[in-house]
Scaffold this active site. Structure first.
Site, PDB file in Angstrom:
ATOM      1  CG  ASN A 139      38.181  33.171  39.442  1.00 28.13           C
ATOM      2  OD1 ASN A 139      37.862  32.562  37.775  1.00 28.13           O
ATOM      3  ND2 ASN A 139      39.051  34.201  39.057  1.00 28.13           N
ATOM      4  CD1 TRP A 140      37.280  27.033  41.267  1.00 26.48           C
ATOM      5  CD2 TRP A 140      37.290  25.058  40.065  1.00 26.48           C
ATOM      6  NE1 TRP A 140      36.626  25.622  41.597  1.00 26.48           N
ATOM      7  CE2 TRP A 140      36.761  24.376  40.689  1.00 26.48           C
ATOM      8  CE3 TRP A 140      37.995  24.156  38.413  1.00 26.48           C
ATOM      9  CZ2 TRP A 140      36.481  23.641  40.666  1.00 26.48           C
ATOM     10  CZ3 TRP A 140      37.338  22.965  38.934  1.00 26.48           C
ATOM     11  CH2 TRP A 140      36.833  22.573  40.047  1.00 26.48           C
ATOM     12  CE  LYS A 141      41.991  33.924  40.515  1.00 28.05           C
ATOM     13  NZ  LYS A 141      42.962  35.347  40.948  1.00 28.05           N
ATOM     14  CG  HIS A 195      38.618  38.708  37.460  1.00 20.51           C
ATOM     15  ND1 HIS A 195      39.783  38.347  37.754  1.00 20.51           N
ATOM     16  CD2 HIS A 195      38.636  38.073  39.060  1.00 20.51           C
ATOM     17  CE1 HIS A 195      40.153  38.189  38.407  1.00 20.51           C
ATOM     18  NE2 HIS A 195      39.668  37.360  39.261  1.00 20.51           N
ATOM     19  CD  GLU A 236      43.061  37.034  37.771  1.00 17.77           C
ATOM     20  OE1 GLU A 236      42.824  36.344  36.826  1.00 17.77           O
ATOM     21  OE2 GLU A 236      43.783  36.568  38.534  1.00 17.77           O
ATOM     22  CD  GLU A 238      37.539  39.597  42.434  1.00 19.47           C
ATOM     23  OE1 GLU A 238      37.542  38.409  43.571  1.00 19.47           O
ATOM     24  OE2 GLU A 238      37.916  39.592  41.910  1.00 19.47           O
ATOM     25  N   GLY A 273      45.098  37.466  44.909  1.00 23.39           N
ATOM     26  CA  GLY A 273      46.172  36.794  44.598  1.00 23.39           C
ATOM     27  C   GLY A 273      47.476  36.927  45.230  1.00 23.39           C
ATOM     28  CB  SER A 284      43.877  36.883  50.009  1.00 24.73           C
ATOM     29  OG  SER A 284      44.524  37.629  48.356  1.00 24.73           O
ATOM     30  N   GLY A 305      39.037  32.964  44.904  1.00 21.49           N
ATOM     31  CA  GLY A 305      40.106  32.553  43.844  1.00 21.49           C
ATOM     32  C   GLY A 305      40.901  31.520  44.507  1.00 21.49           C
ATOM     33  N   GLY A 306      42.299  31.827  44.720  1.00 24.15           N
ATOM     34  CA  GLY A 306      43.115  31.020  45.925  1.00 24.15           C
ATOM     35  C   GLY A 306      42.247  29.984  45.866  1.00 24.15           C
TER      36      GLY A 306
HETATM   37  C1  PEP Z   1      39.823  36.372  41.842  1.00 27.13           C
HETATM   38  O1  PEP Z   1      40.023  35.389  41.326  1.00 27.13           O
HETATM   39  O2  PEP Z   1      38.596  36.776  41.528  1.00 27.13           O
HETATM   40  C2  PEP Z   1      40.434  36.488  43.505  1.00 27.13           C
HETATM   41  C3  PEP Z   1      39.380  36.950  44.350  1.00 27.13           C
HETATM   42  O3  PEP Z   1      41.300  35.356  43.203  1.00 27.13           O
HETATM   43  P1  PEP Z   1      42.225  35.379  45.455  1.00 27.13           P
HETATM   44  O4  PEP Z   1      40.919  34.901  46.142  1.00 27.13           O
HETATM   45  O5  PEP Z   1      43.492  34.079  45.391  1.00 27.13           O
HETATM   46  O6  PEP Z   1      43.033  36.523  45.911  1.00 27.13           O
END
Ligand code: PEP
Length: 249
Positions: A9-11, A94, A96, A166, A172, A212, A233-234
């Site tokens: 997930n590049w956001k 998601h 966010e 999640e 994040g 994460s 994500g990251g």
């Molecule tokens: C996400 O945005 O779905 C996510 C899991 O982010 P991260 O891996 O950065 O925690």
């Protein structure tokens, strides 16, 4: 046998040039992946990503979709618009989106139905906040999100859904749920799916862990019996890290 699925997930990251560079670096690194690989890119990168991914084993994903086929919904994108761009997967719900843009279980459900209706695969995100975890509400929260998110979706539709568990406090933040906690919560989500669709569907639906996940913890998480993949994500913004997650699972 279920095929595990690792999705990035590049956001709100990467312009067109960066999209091209990241995909071109990633493609050879993951070409022998045994799991399904998806990248969910920003809307503005979809066309660039689609062209760059041609002939590769990486599937194109988007990060949101509206429930209406068209109309006065400024800033939104319809399922057919995504399909036209050869998008295969779309994220809904998601955390966010829930936290900053007022998504509810009902809007998540409506978005999922529209996506399925257009032939897209859906990654539906659920997860509890830190306060909910600390006050013992995790099971209730993820069960409600799952039941309401899936409400009215037929069995055929369920086959095109992946659920991403999640925990909001792990996204994040560098904090990861313990593998055991992630496994146990996913078992609760699976129980909710069983309630709606029965045992076989509950067994066969793929449920990812997200929060994460990175090359350092992927092995331990993916060794758990309930975890069928990851939403990243990251670490998905760095080709080598994302590839390491894909290959290490
Ligand atoms: C996400 O945005 O779905 C996510 C899991 O982010 P991260 O891996 O950065 O925690």
């Amino acid at each position: 046998m279920k095929k595990e699925i690792i999705a990035g997930n590049w956001k709100m990251n990467n312009n067109k040039e960066q999209t091209l560079a990241l995909i071109n670096e990633l493609k050879p690194l993951v070409k022998d992946a045994k799991c399904e690989v998806v990248v969910c890119v920003p809307f503005t990168s979809i066309e660039t990503a689609r062209k760059a991914l041609r002939g590769s084993n990486i599937k194109l994903g988007a990060q949101n979709v509206h429930w209406a086929p068209k109309g006065a919904f400024t800033g939104e994108i319809s399922a057919d618009m995504l399909v036209e761009q050869k998008v295969k997967y779309v994220l809904v719900g998601h955390s966010e989106r829930r936290q900053y843009f007022g998504e509810t279980n009902q809007s998540v459900n409506a978005r999922a139905k529209a996506a399925l209706g257009a032939g897209l695969n859906v990654i539906m995100c659920v997860g509890e906040t830190l306060e909910e975890r600390e006050t013992g509400k995790t099971a209730d929260v993820v069960t409600k999100q799952t039941l309401e998110g899936l409400e009215g979706i037929e069995k055929d539709g369920l086959k095109k859904i992946v659920i991403a568990y999640e925990p909001v406090w792990a996204i994040g933040t560098g904090k990861t749920a313990t593998a055991q906690d992630a496994n146990d919560t996913i078992a609760i989500i699976r129980k909710a799916v069983k309630k709606l669709y029965g045992r076989n569907y509950a067994k066969s639906i793929r449920i990812q862990y997200g929060g994460s996940m990175n090359p350092g913890n992927v092995k331990e998480l993916m060794a758990m019996p309930e975890i069928d993949g990851g939403l990243i994500g990251g670490a998905s913004l760095r080709a080598k890290d994302f590839a390491a997650v894909v290959l290490d699972r």
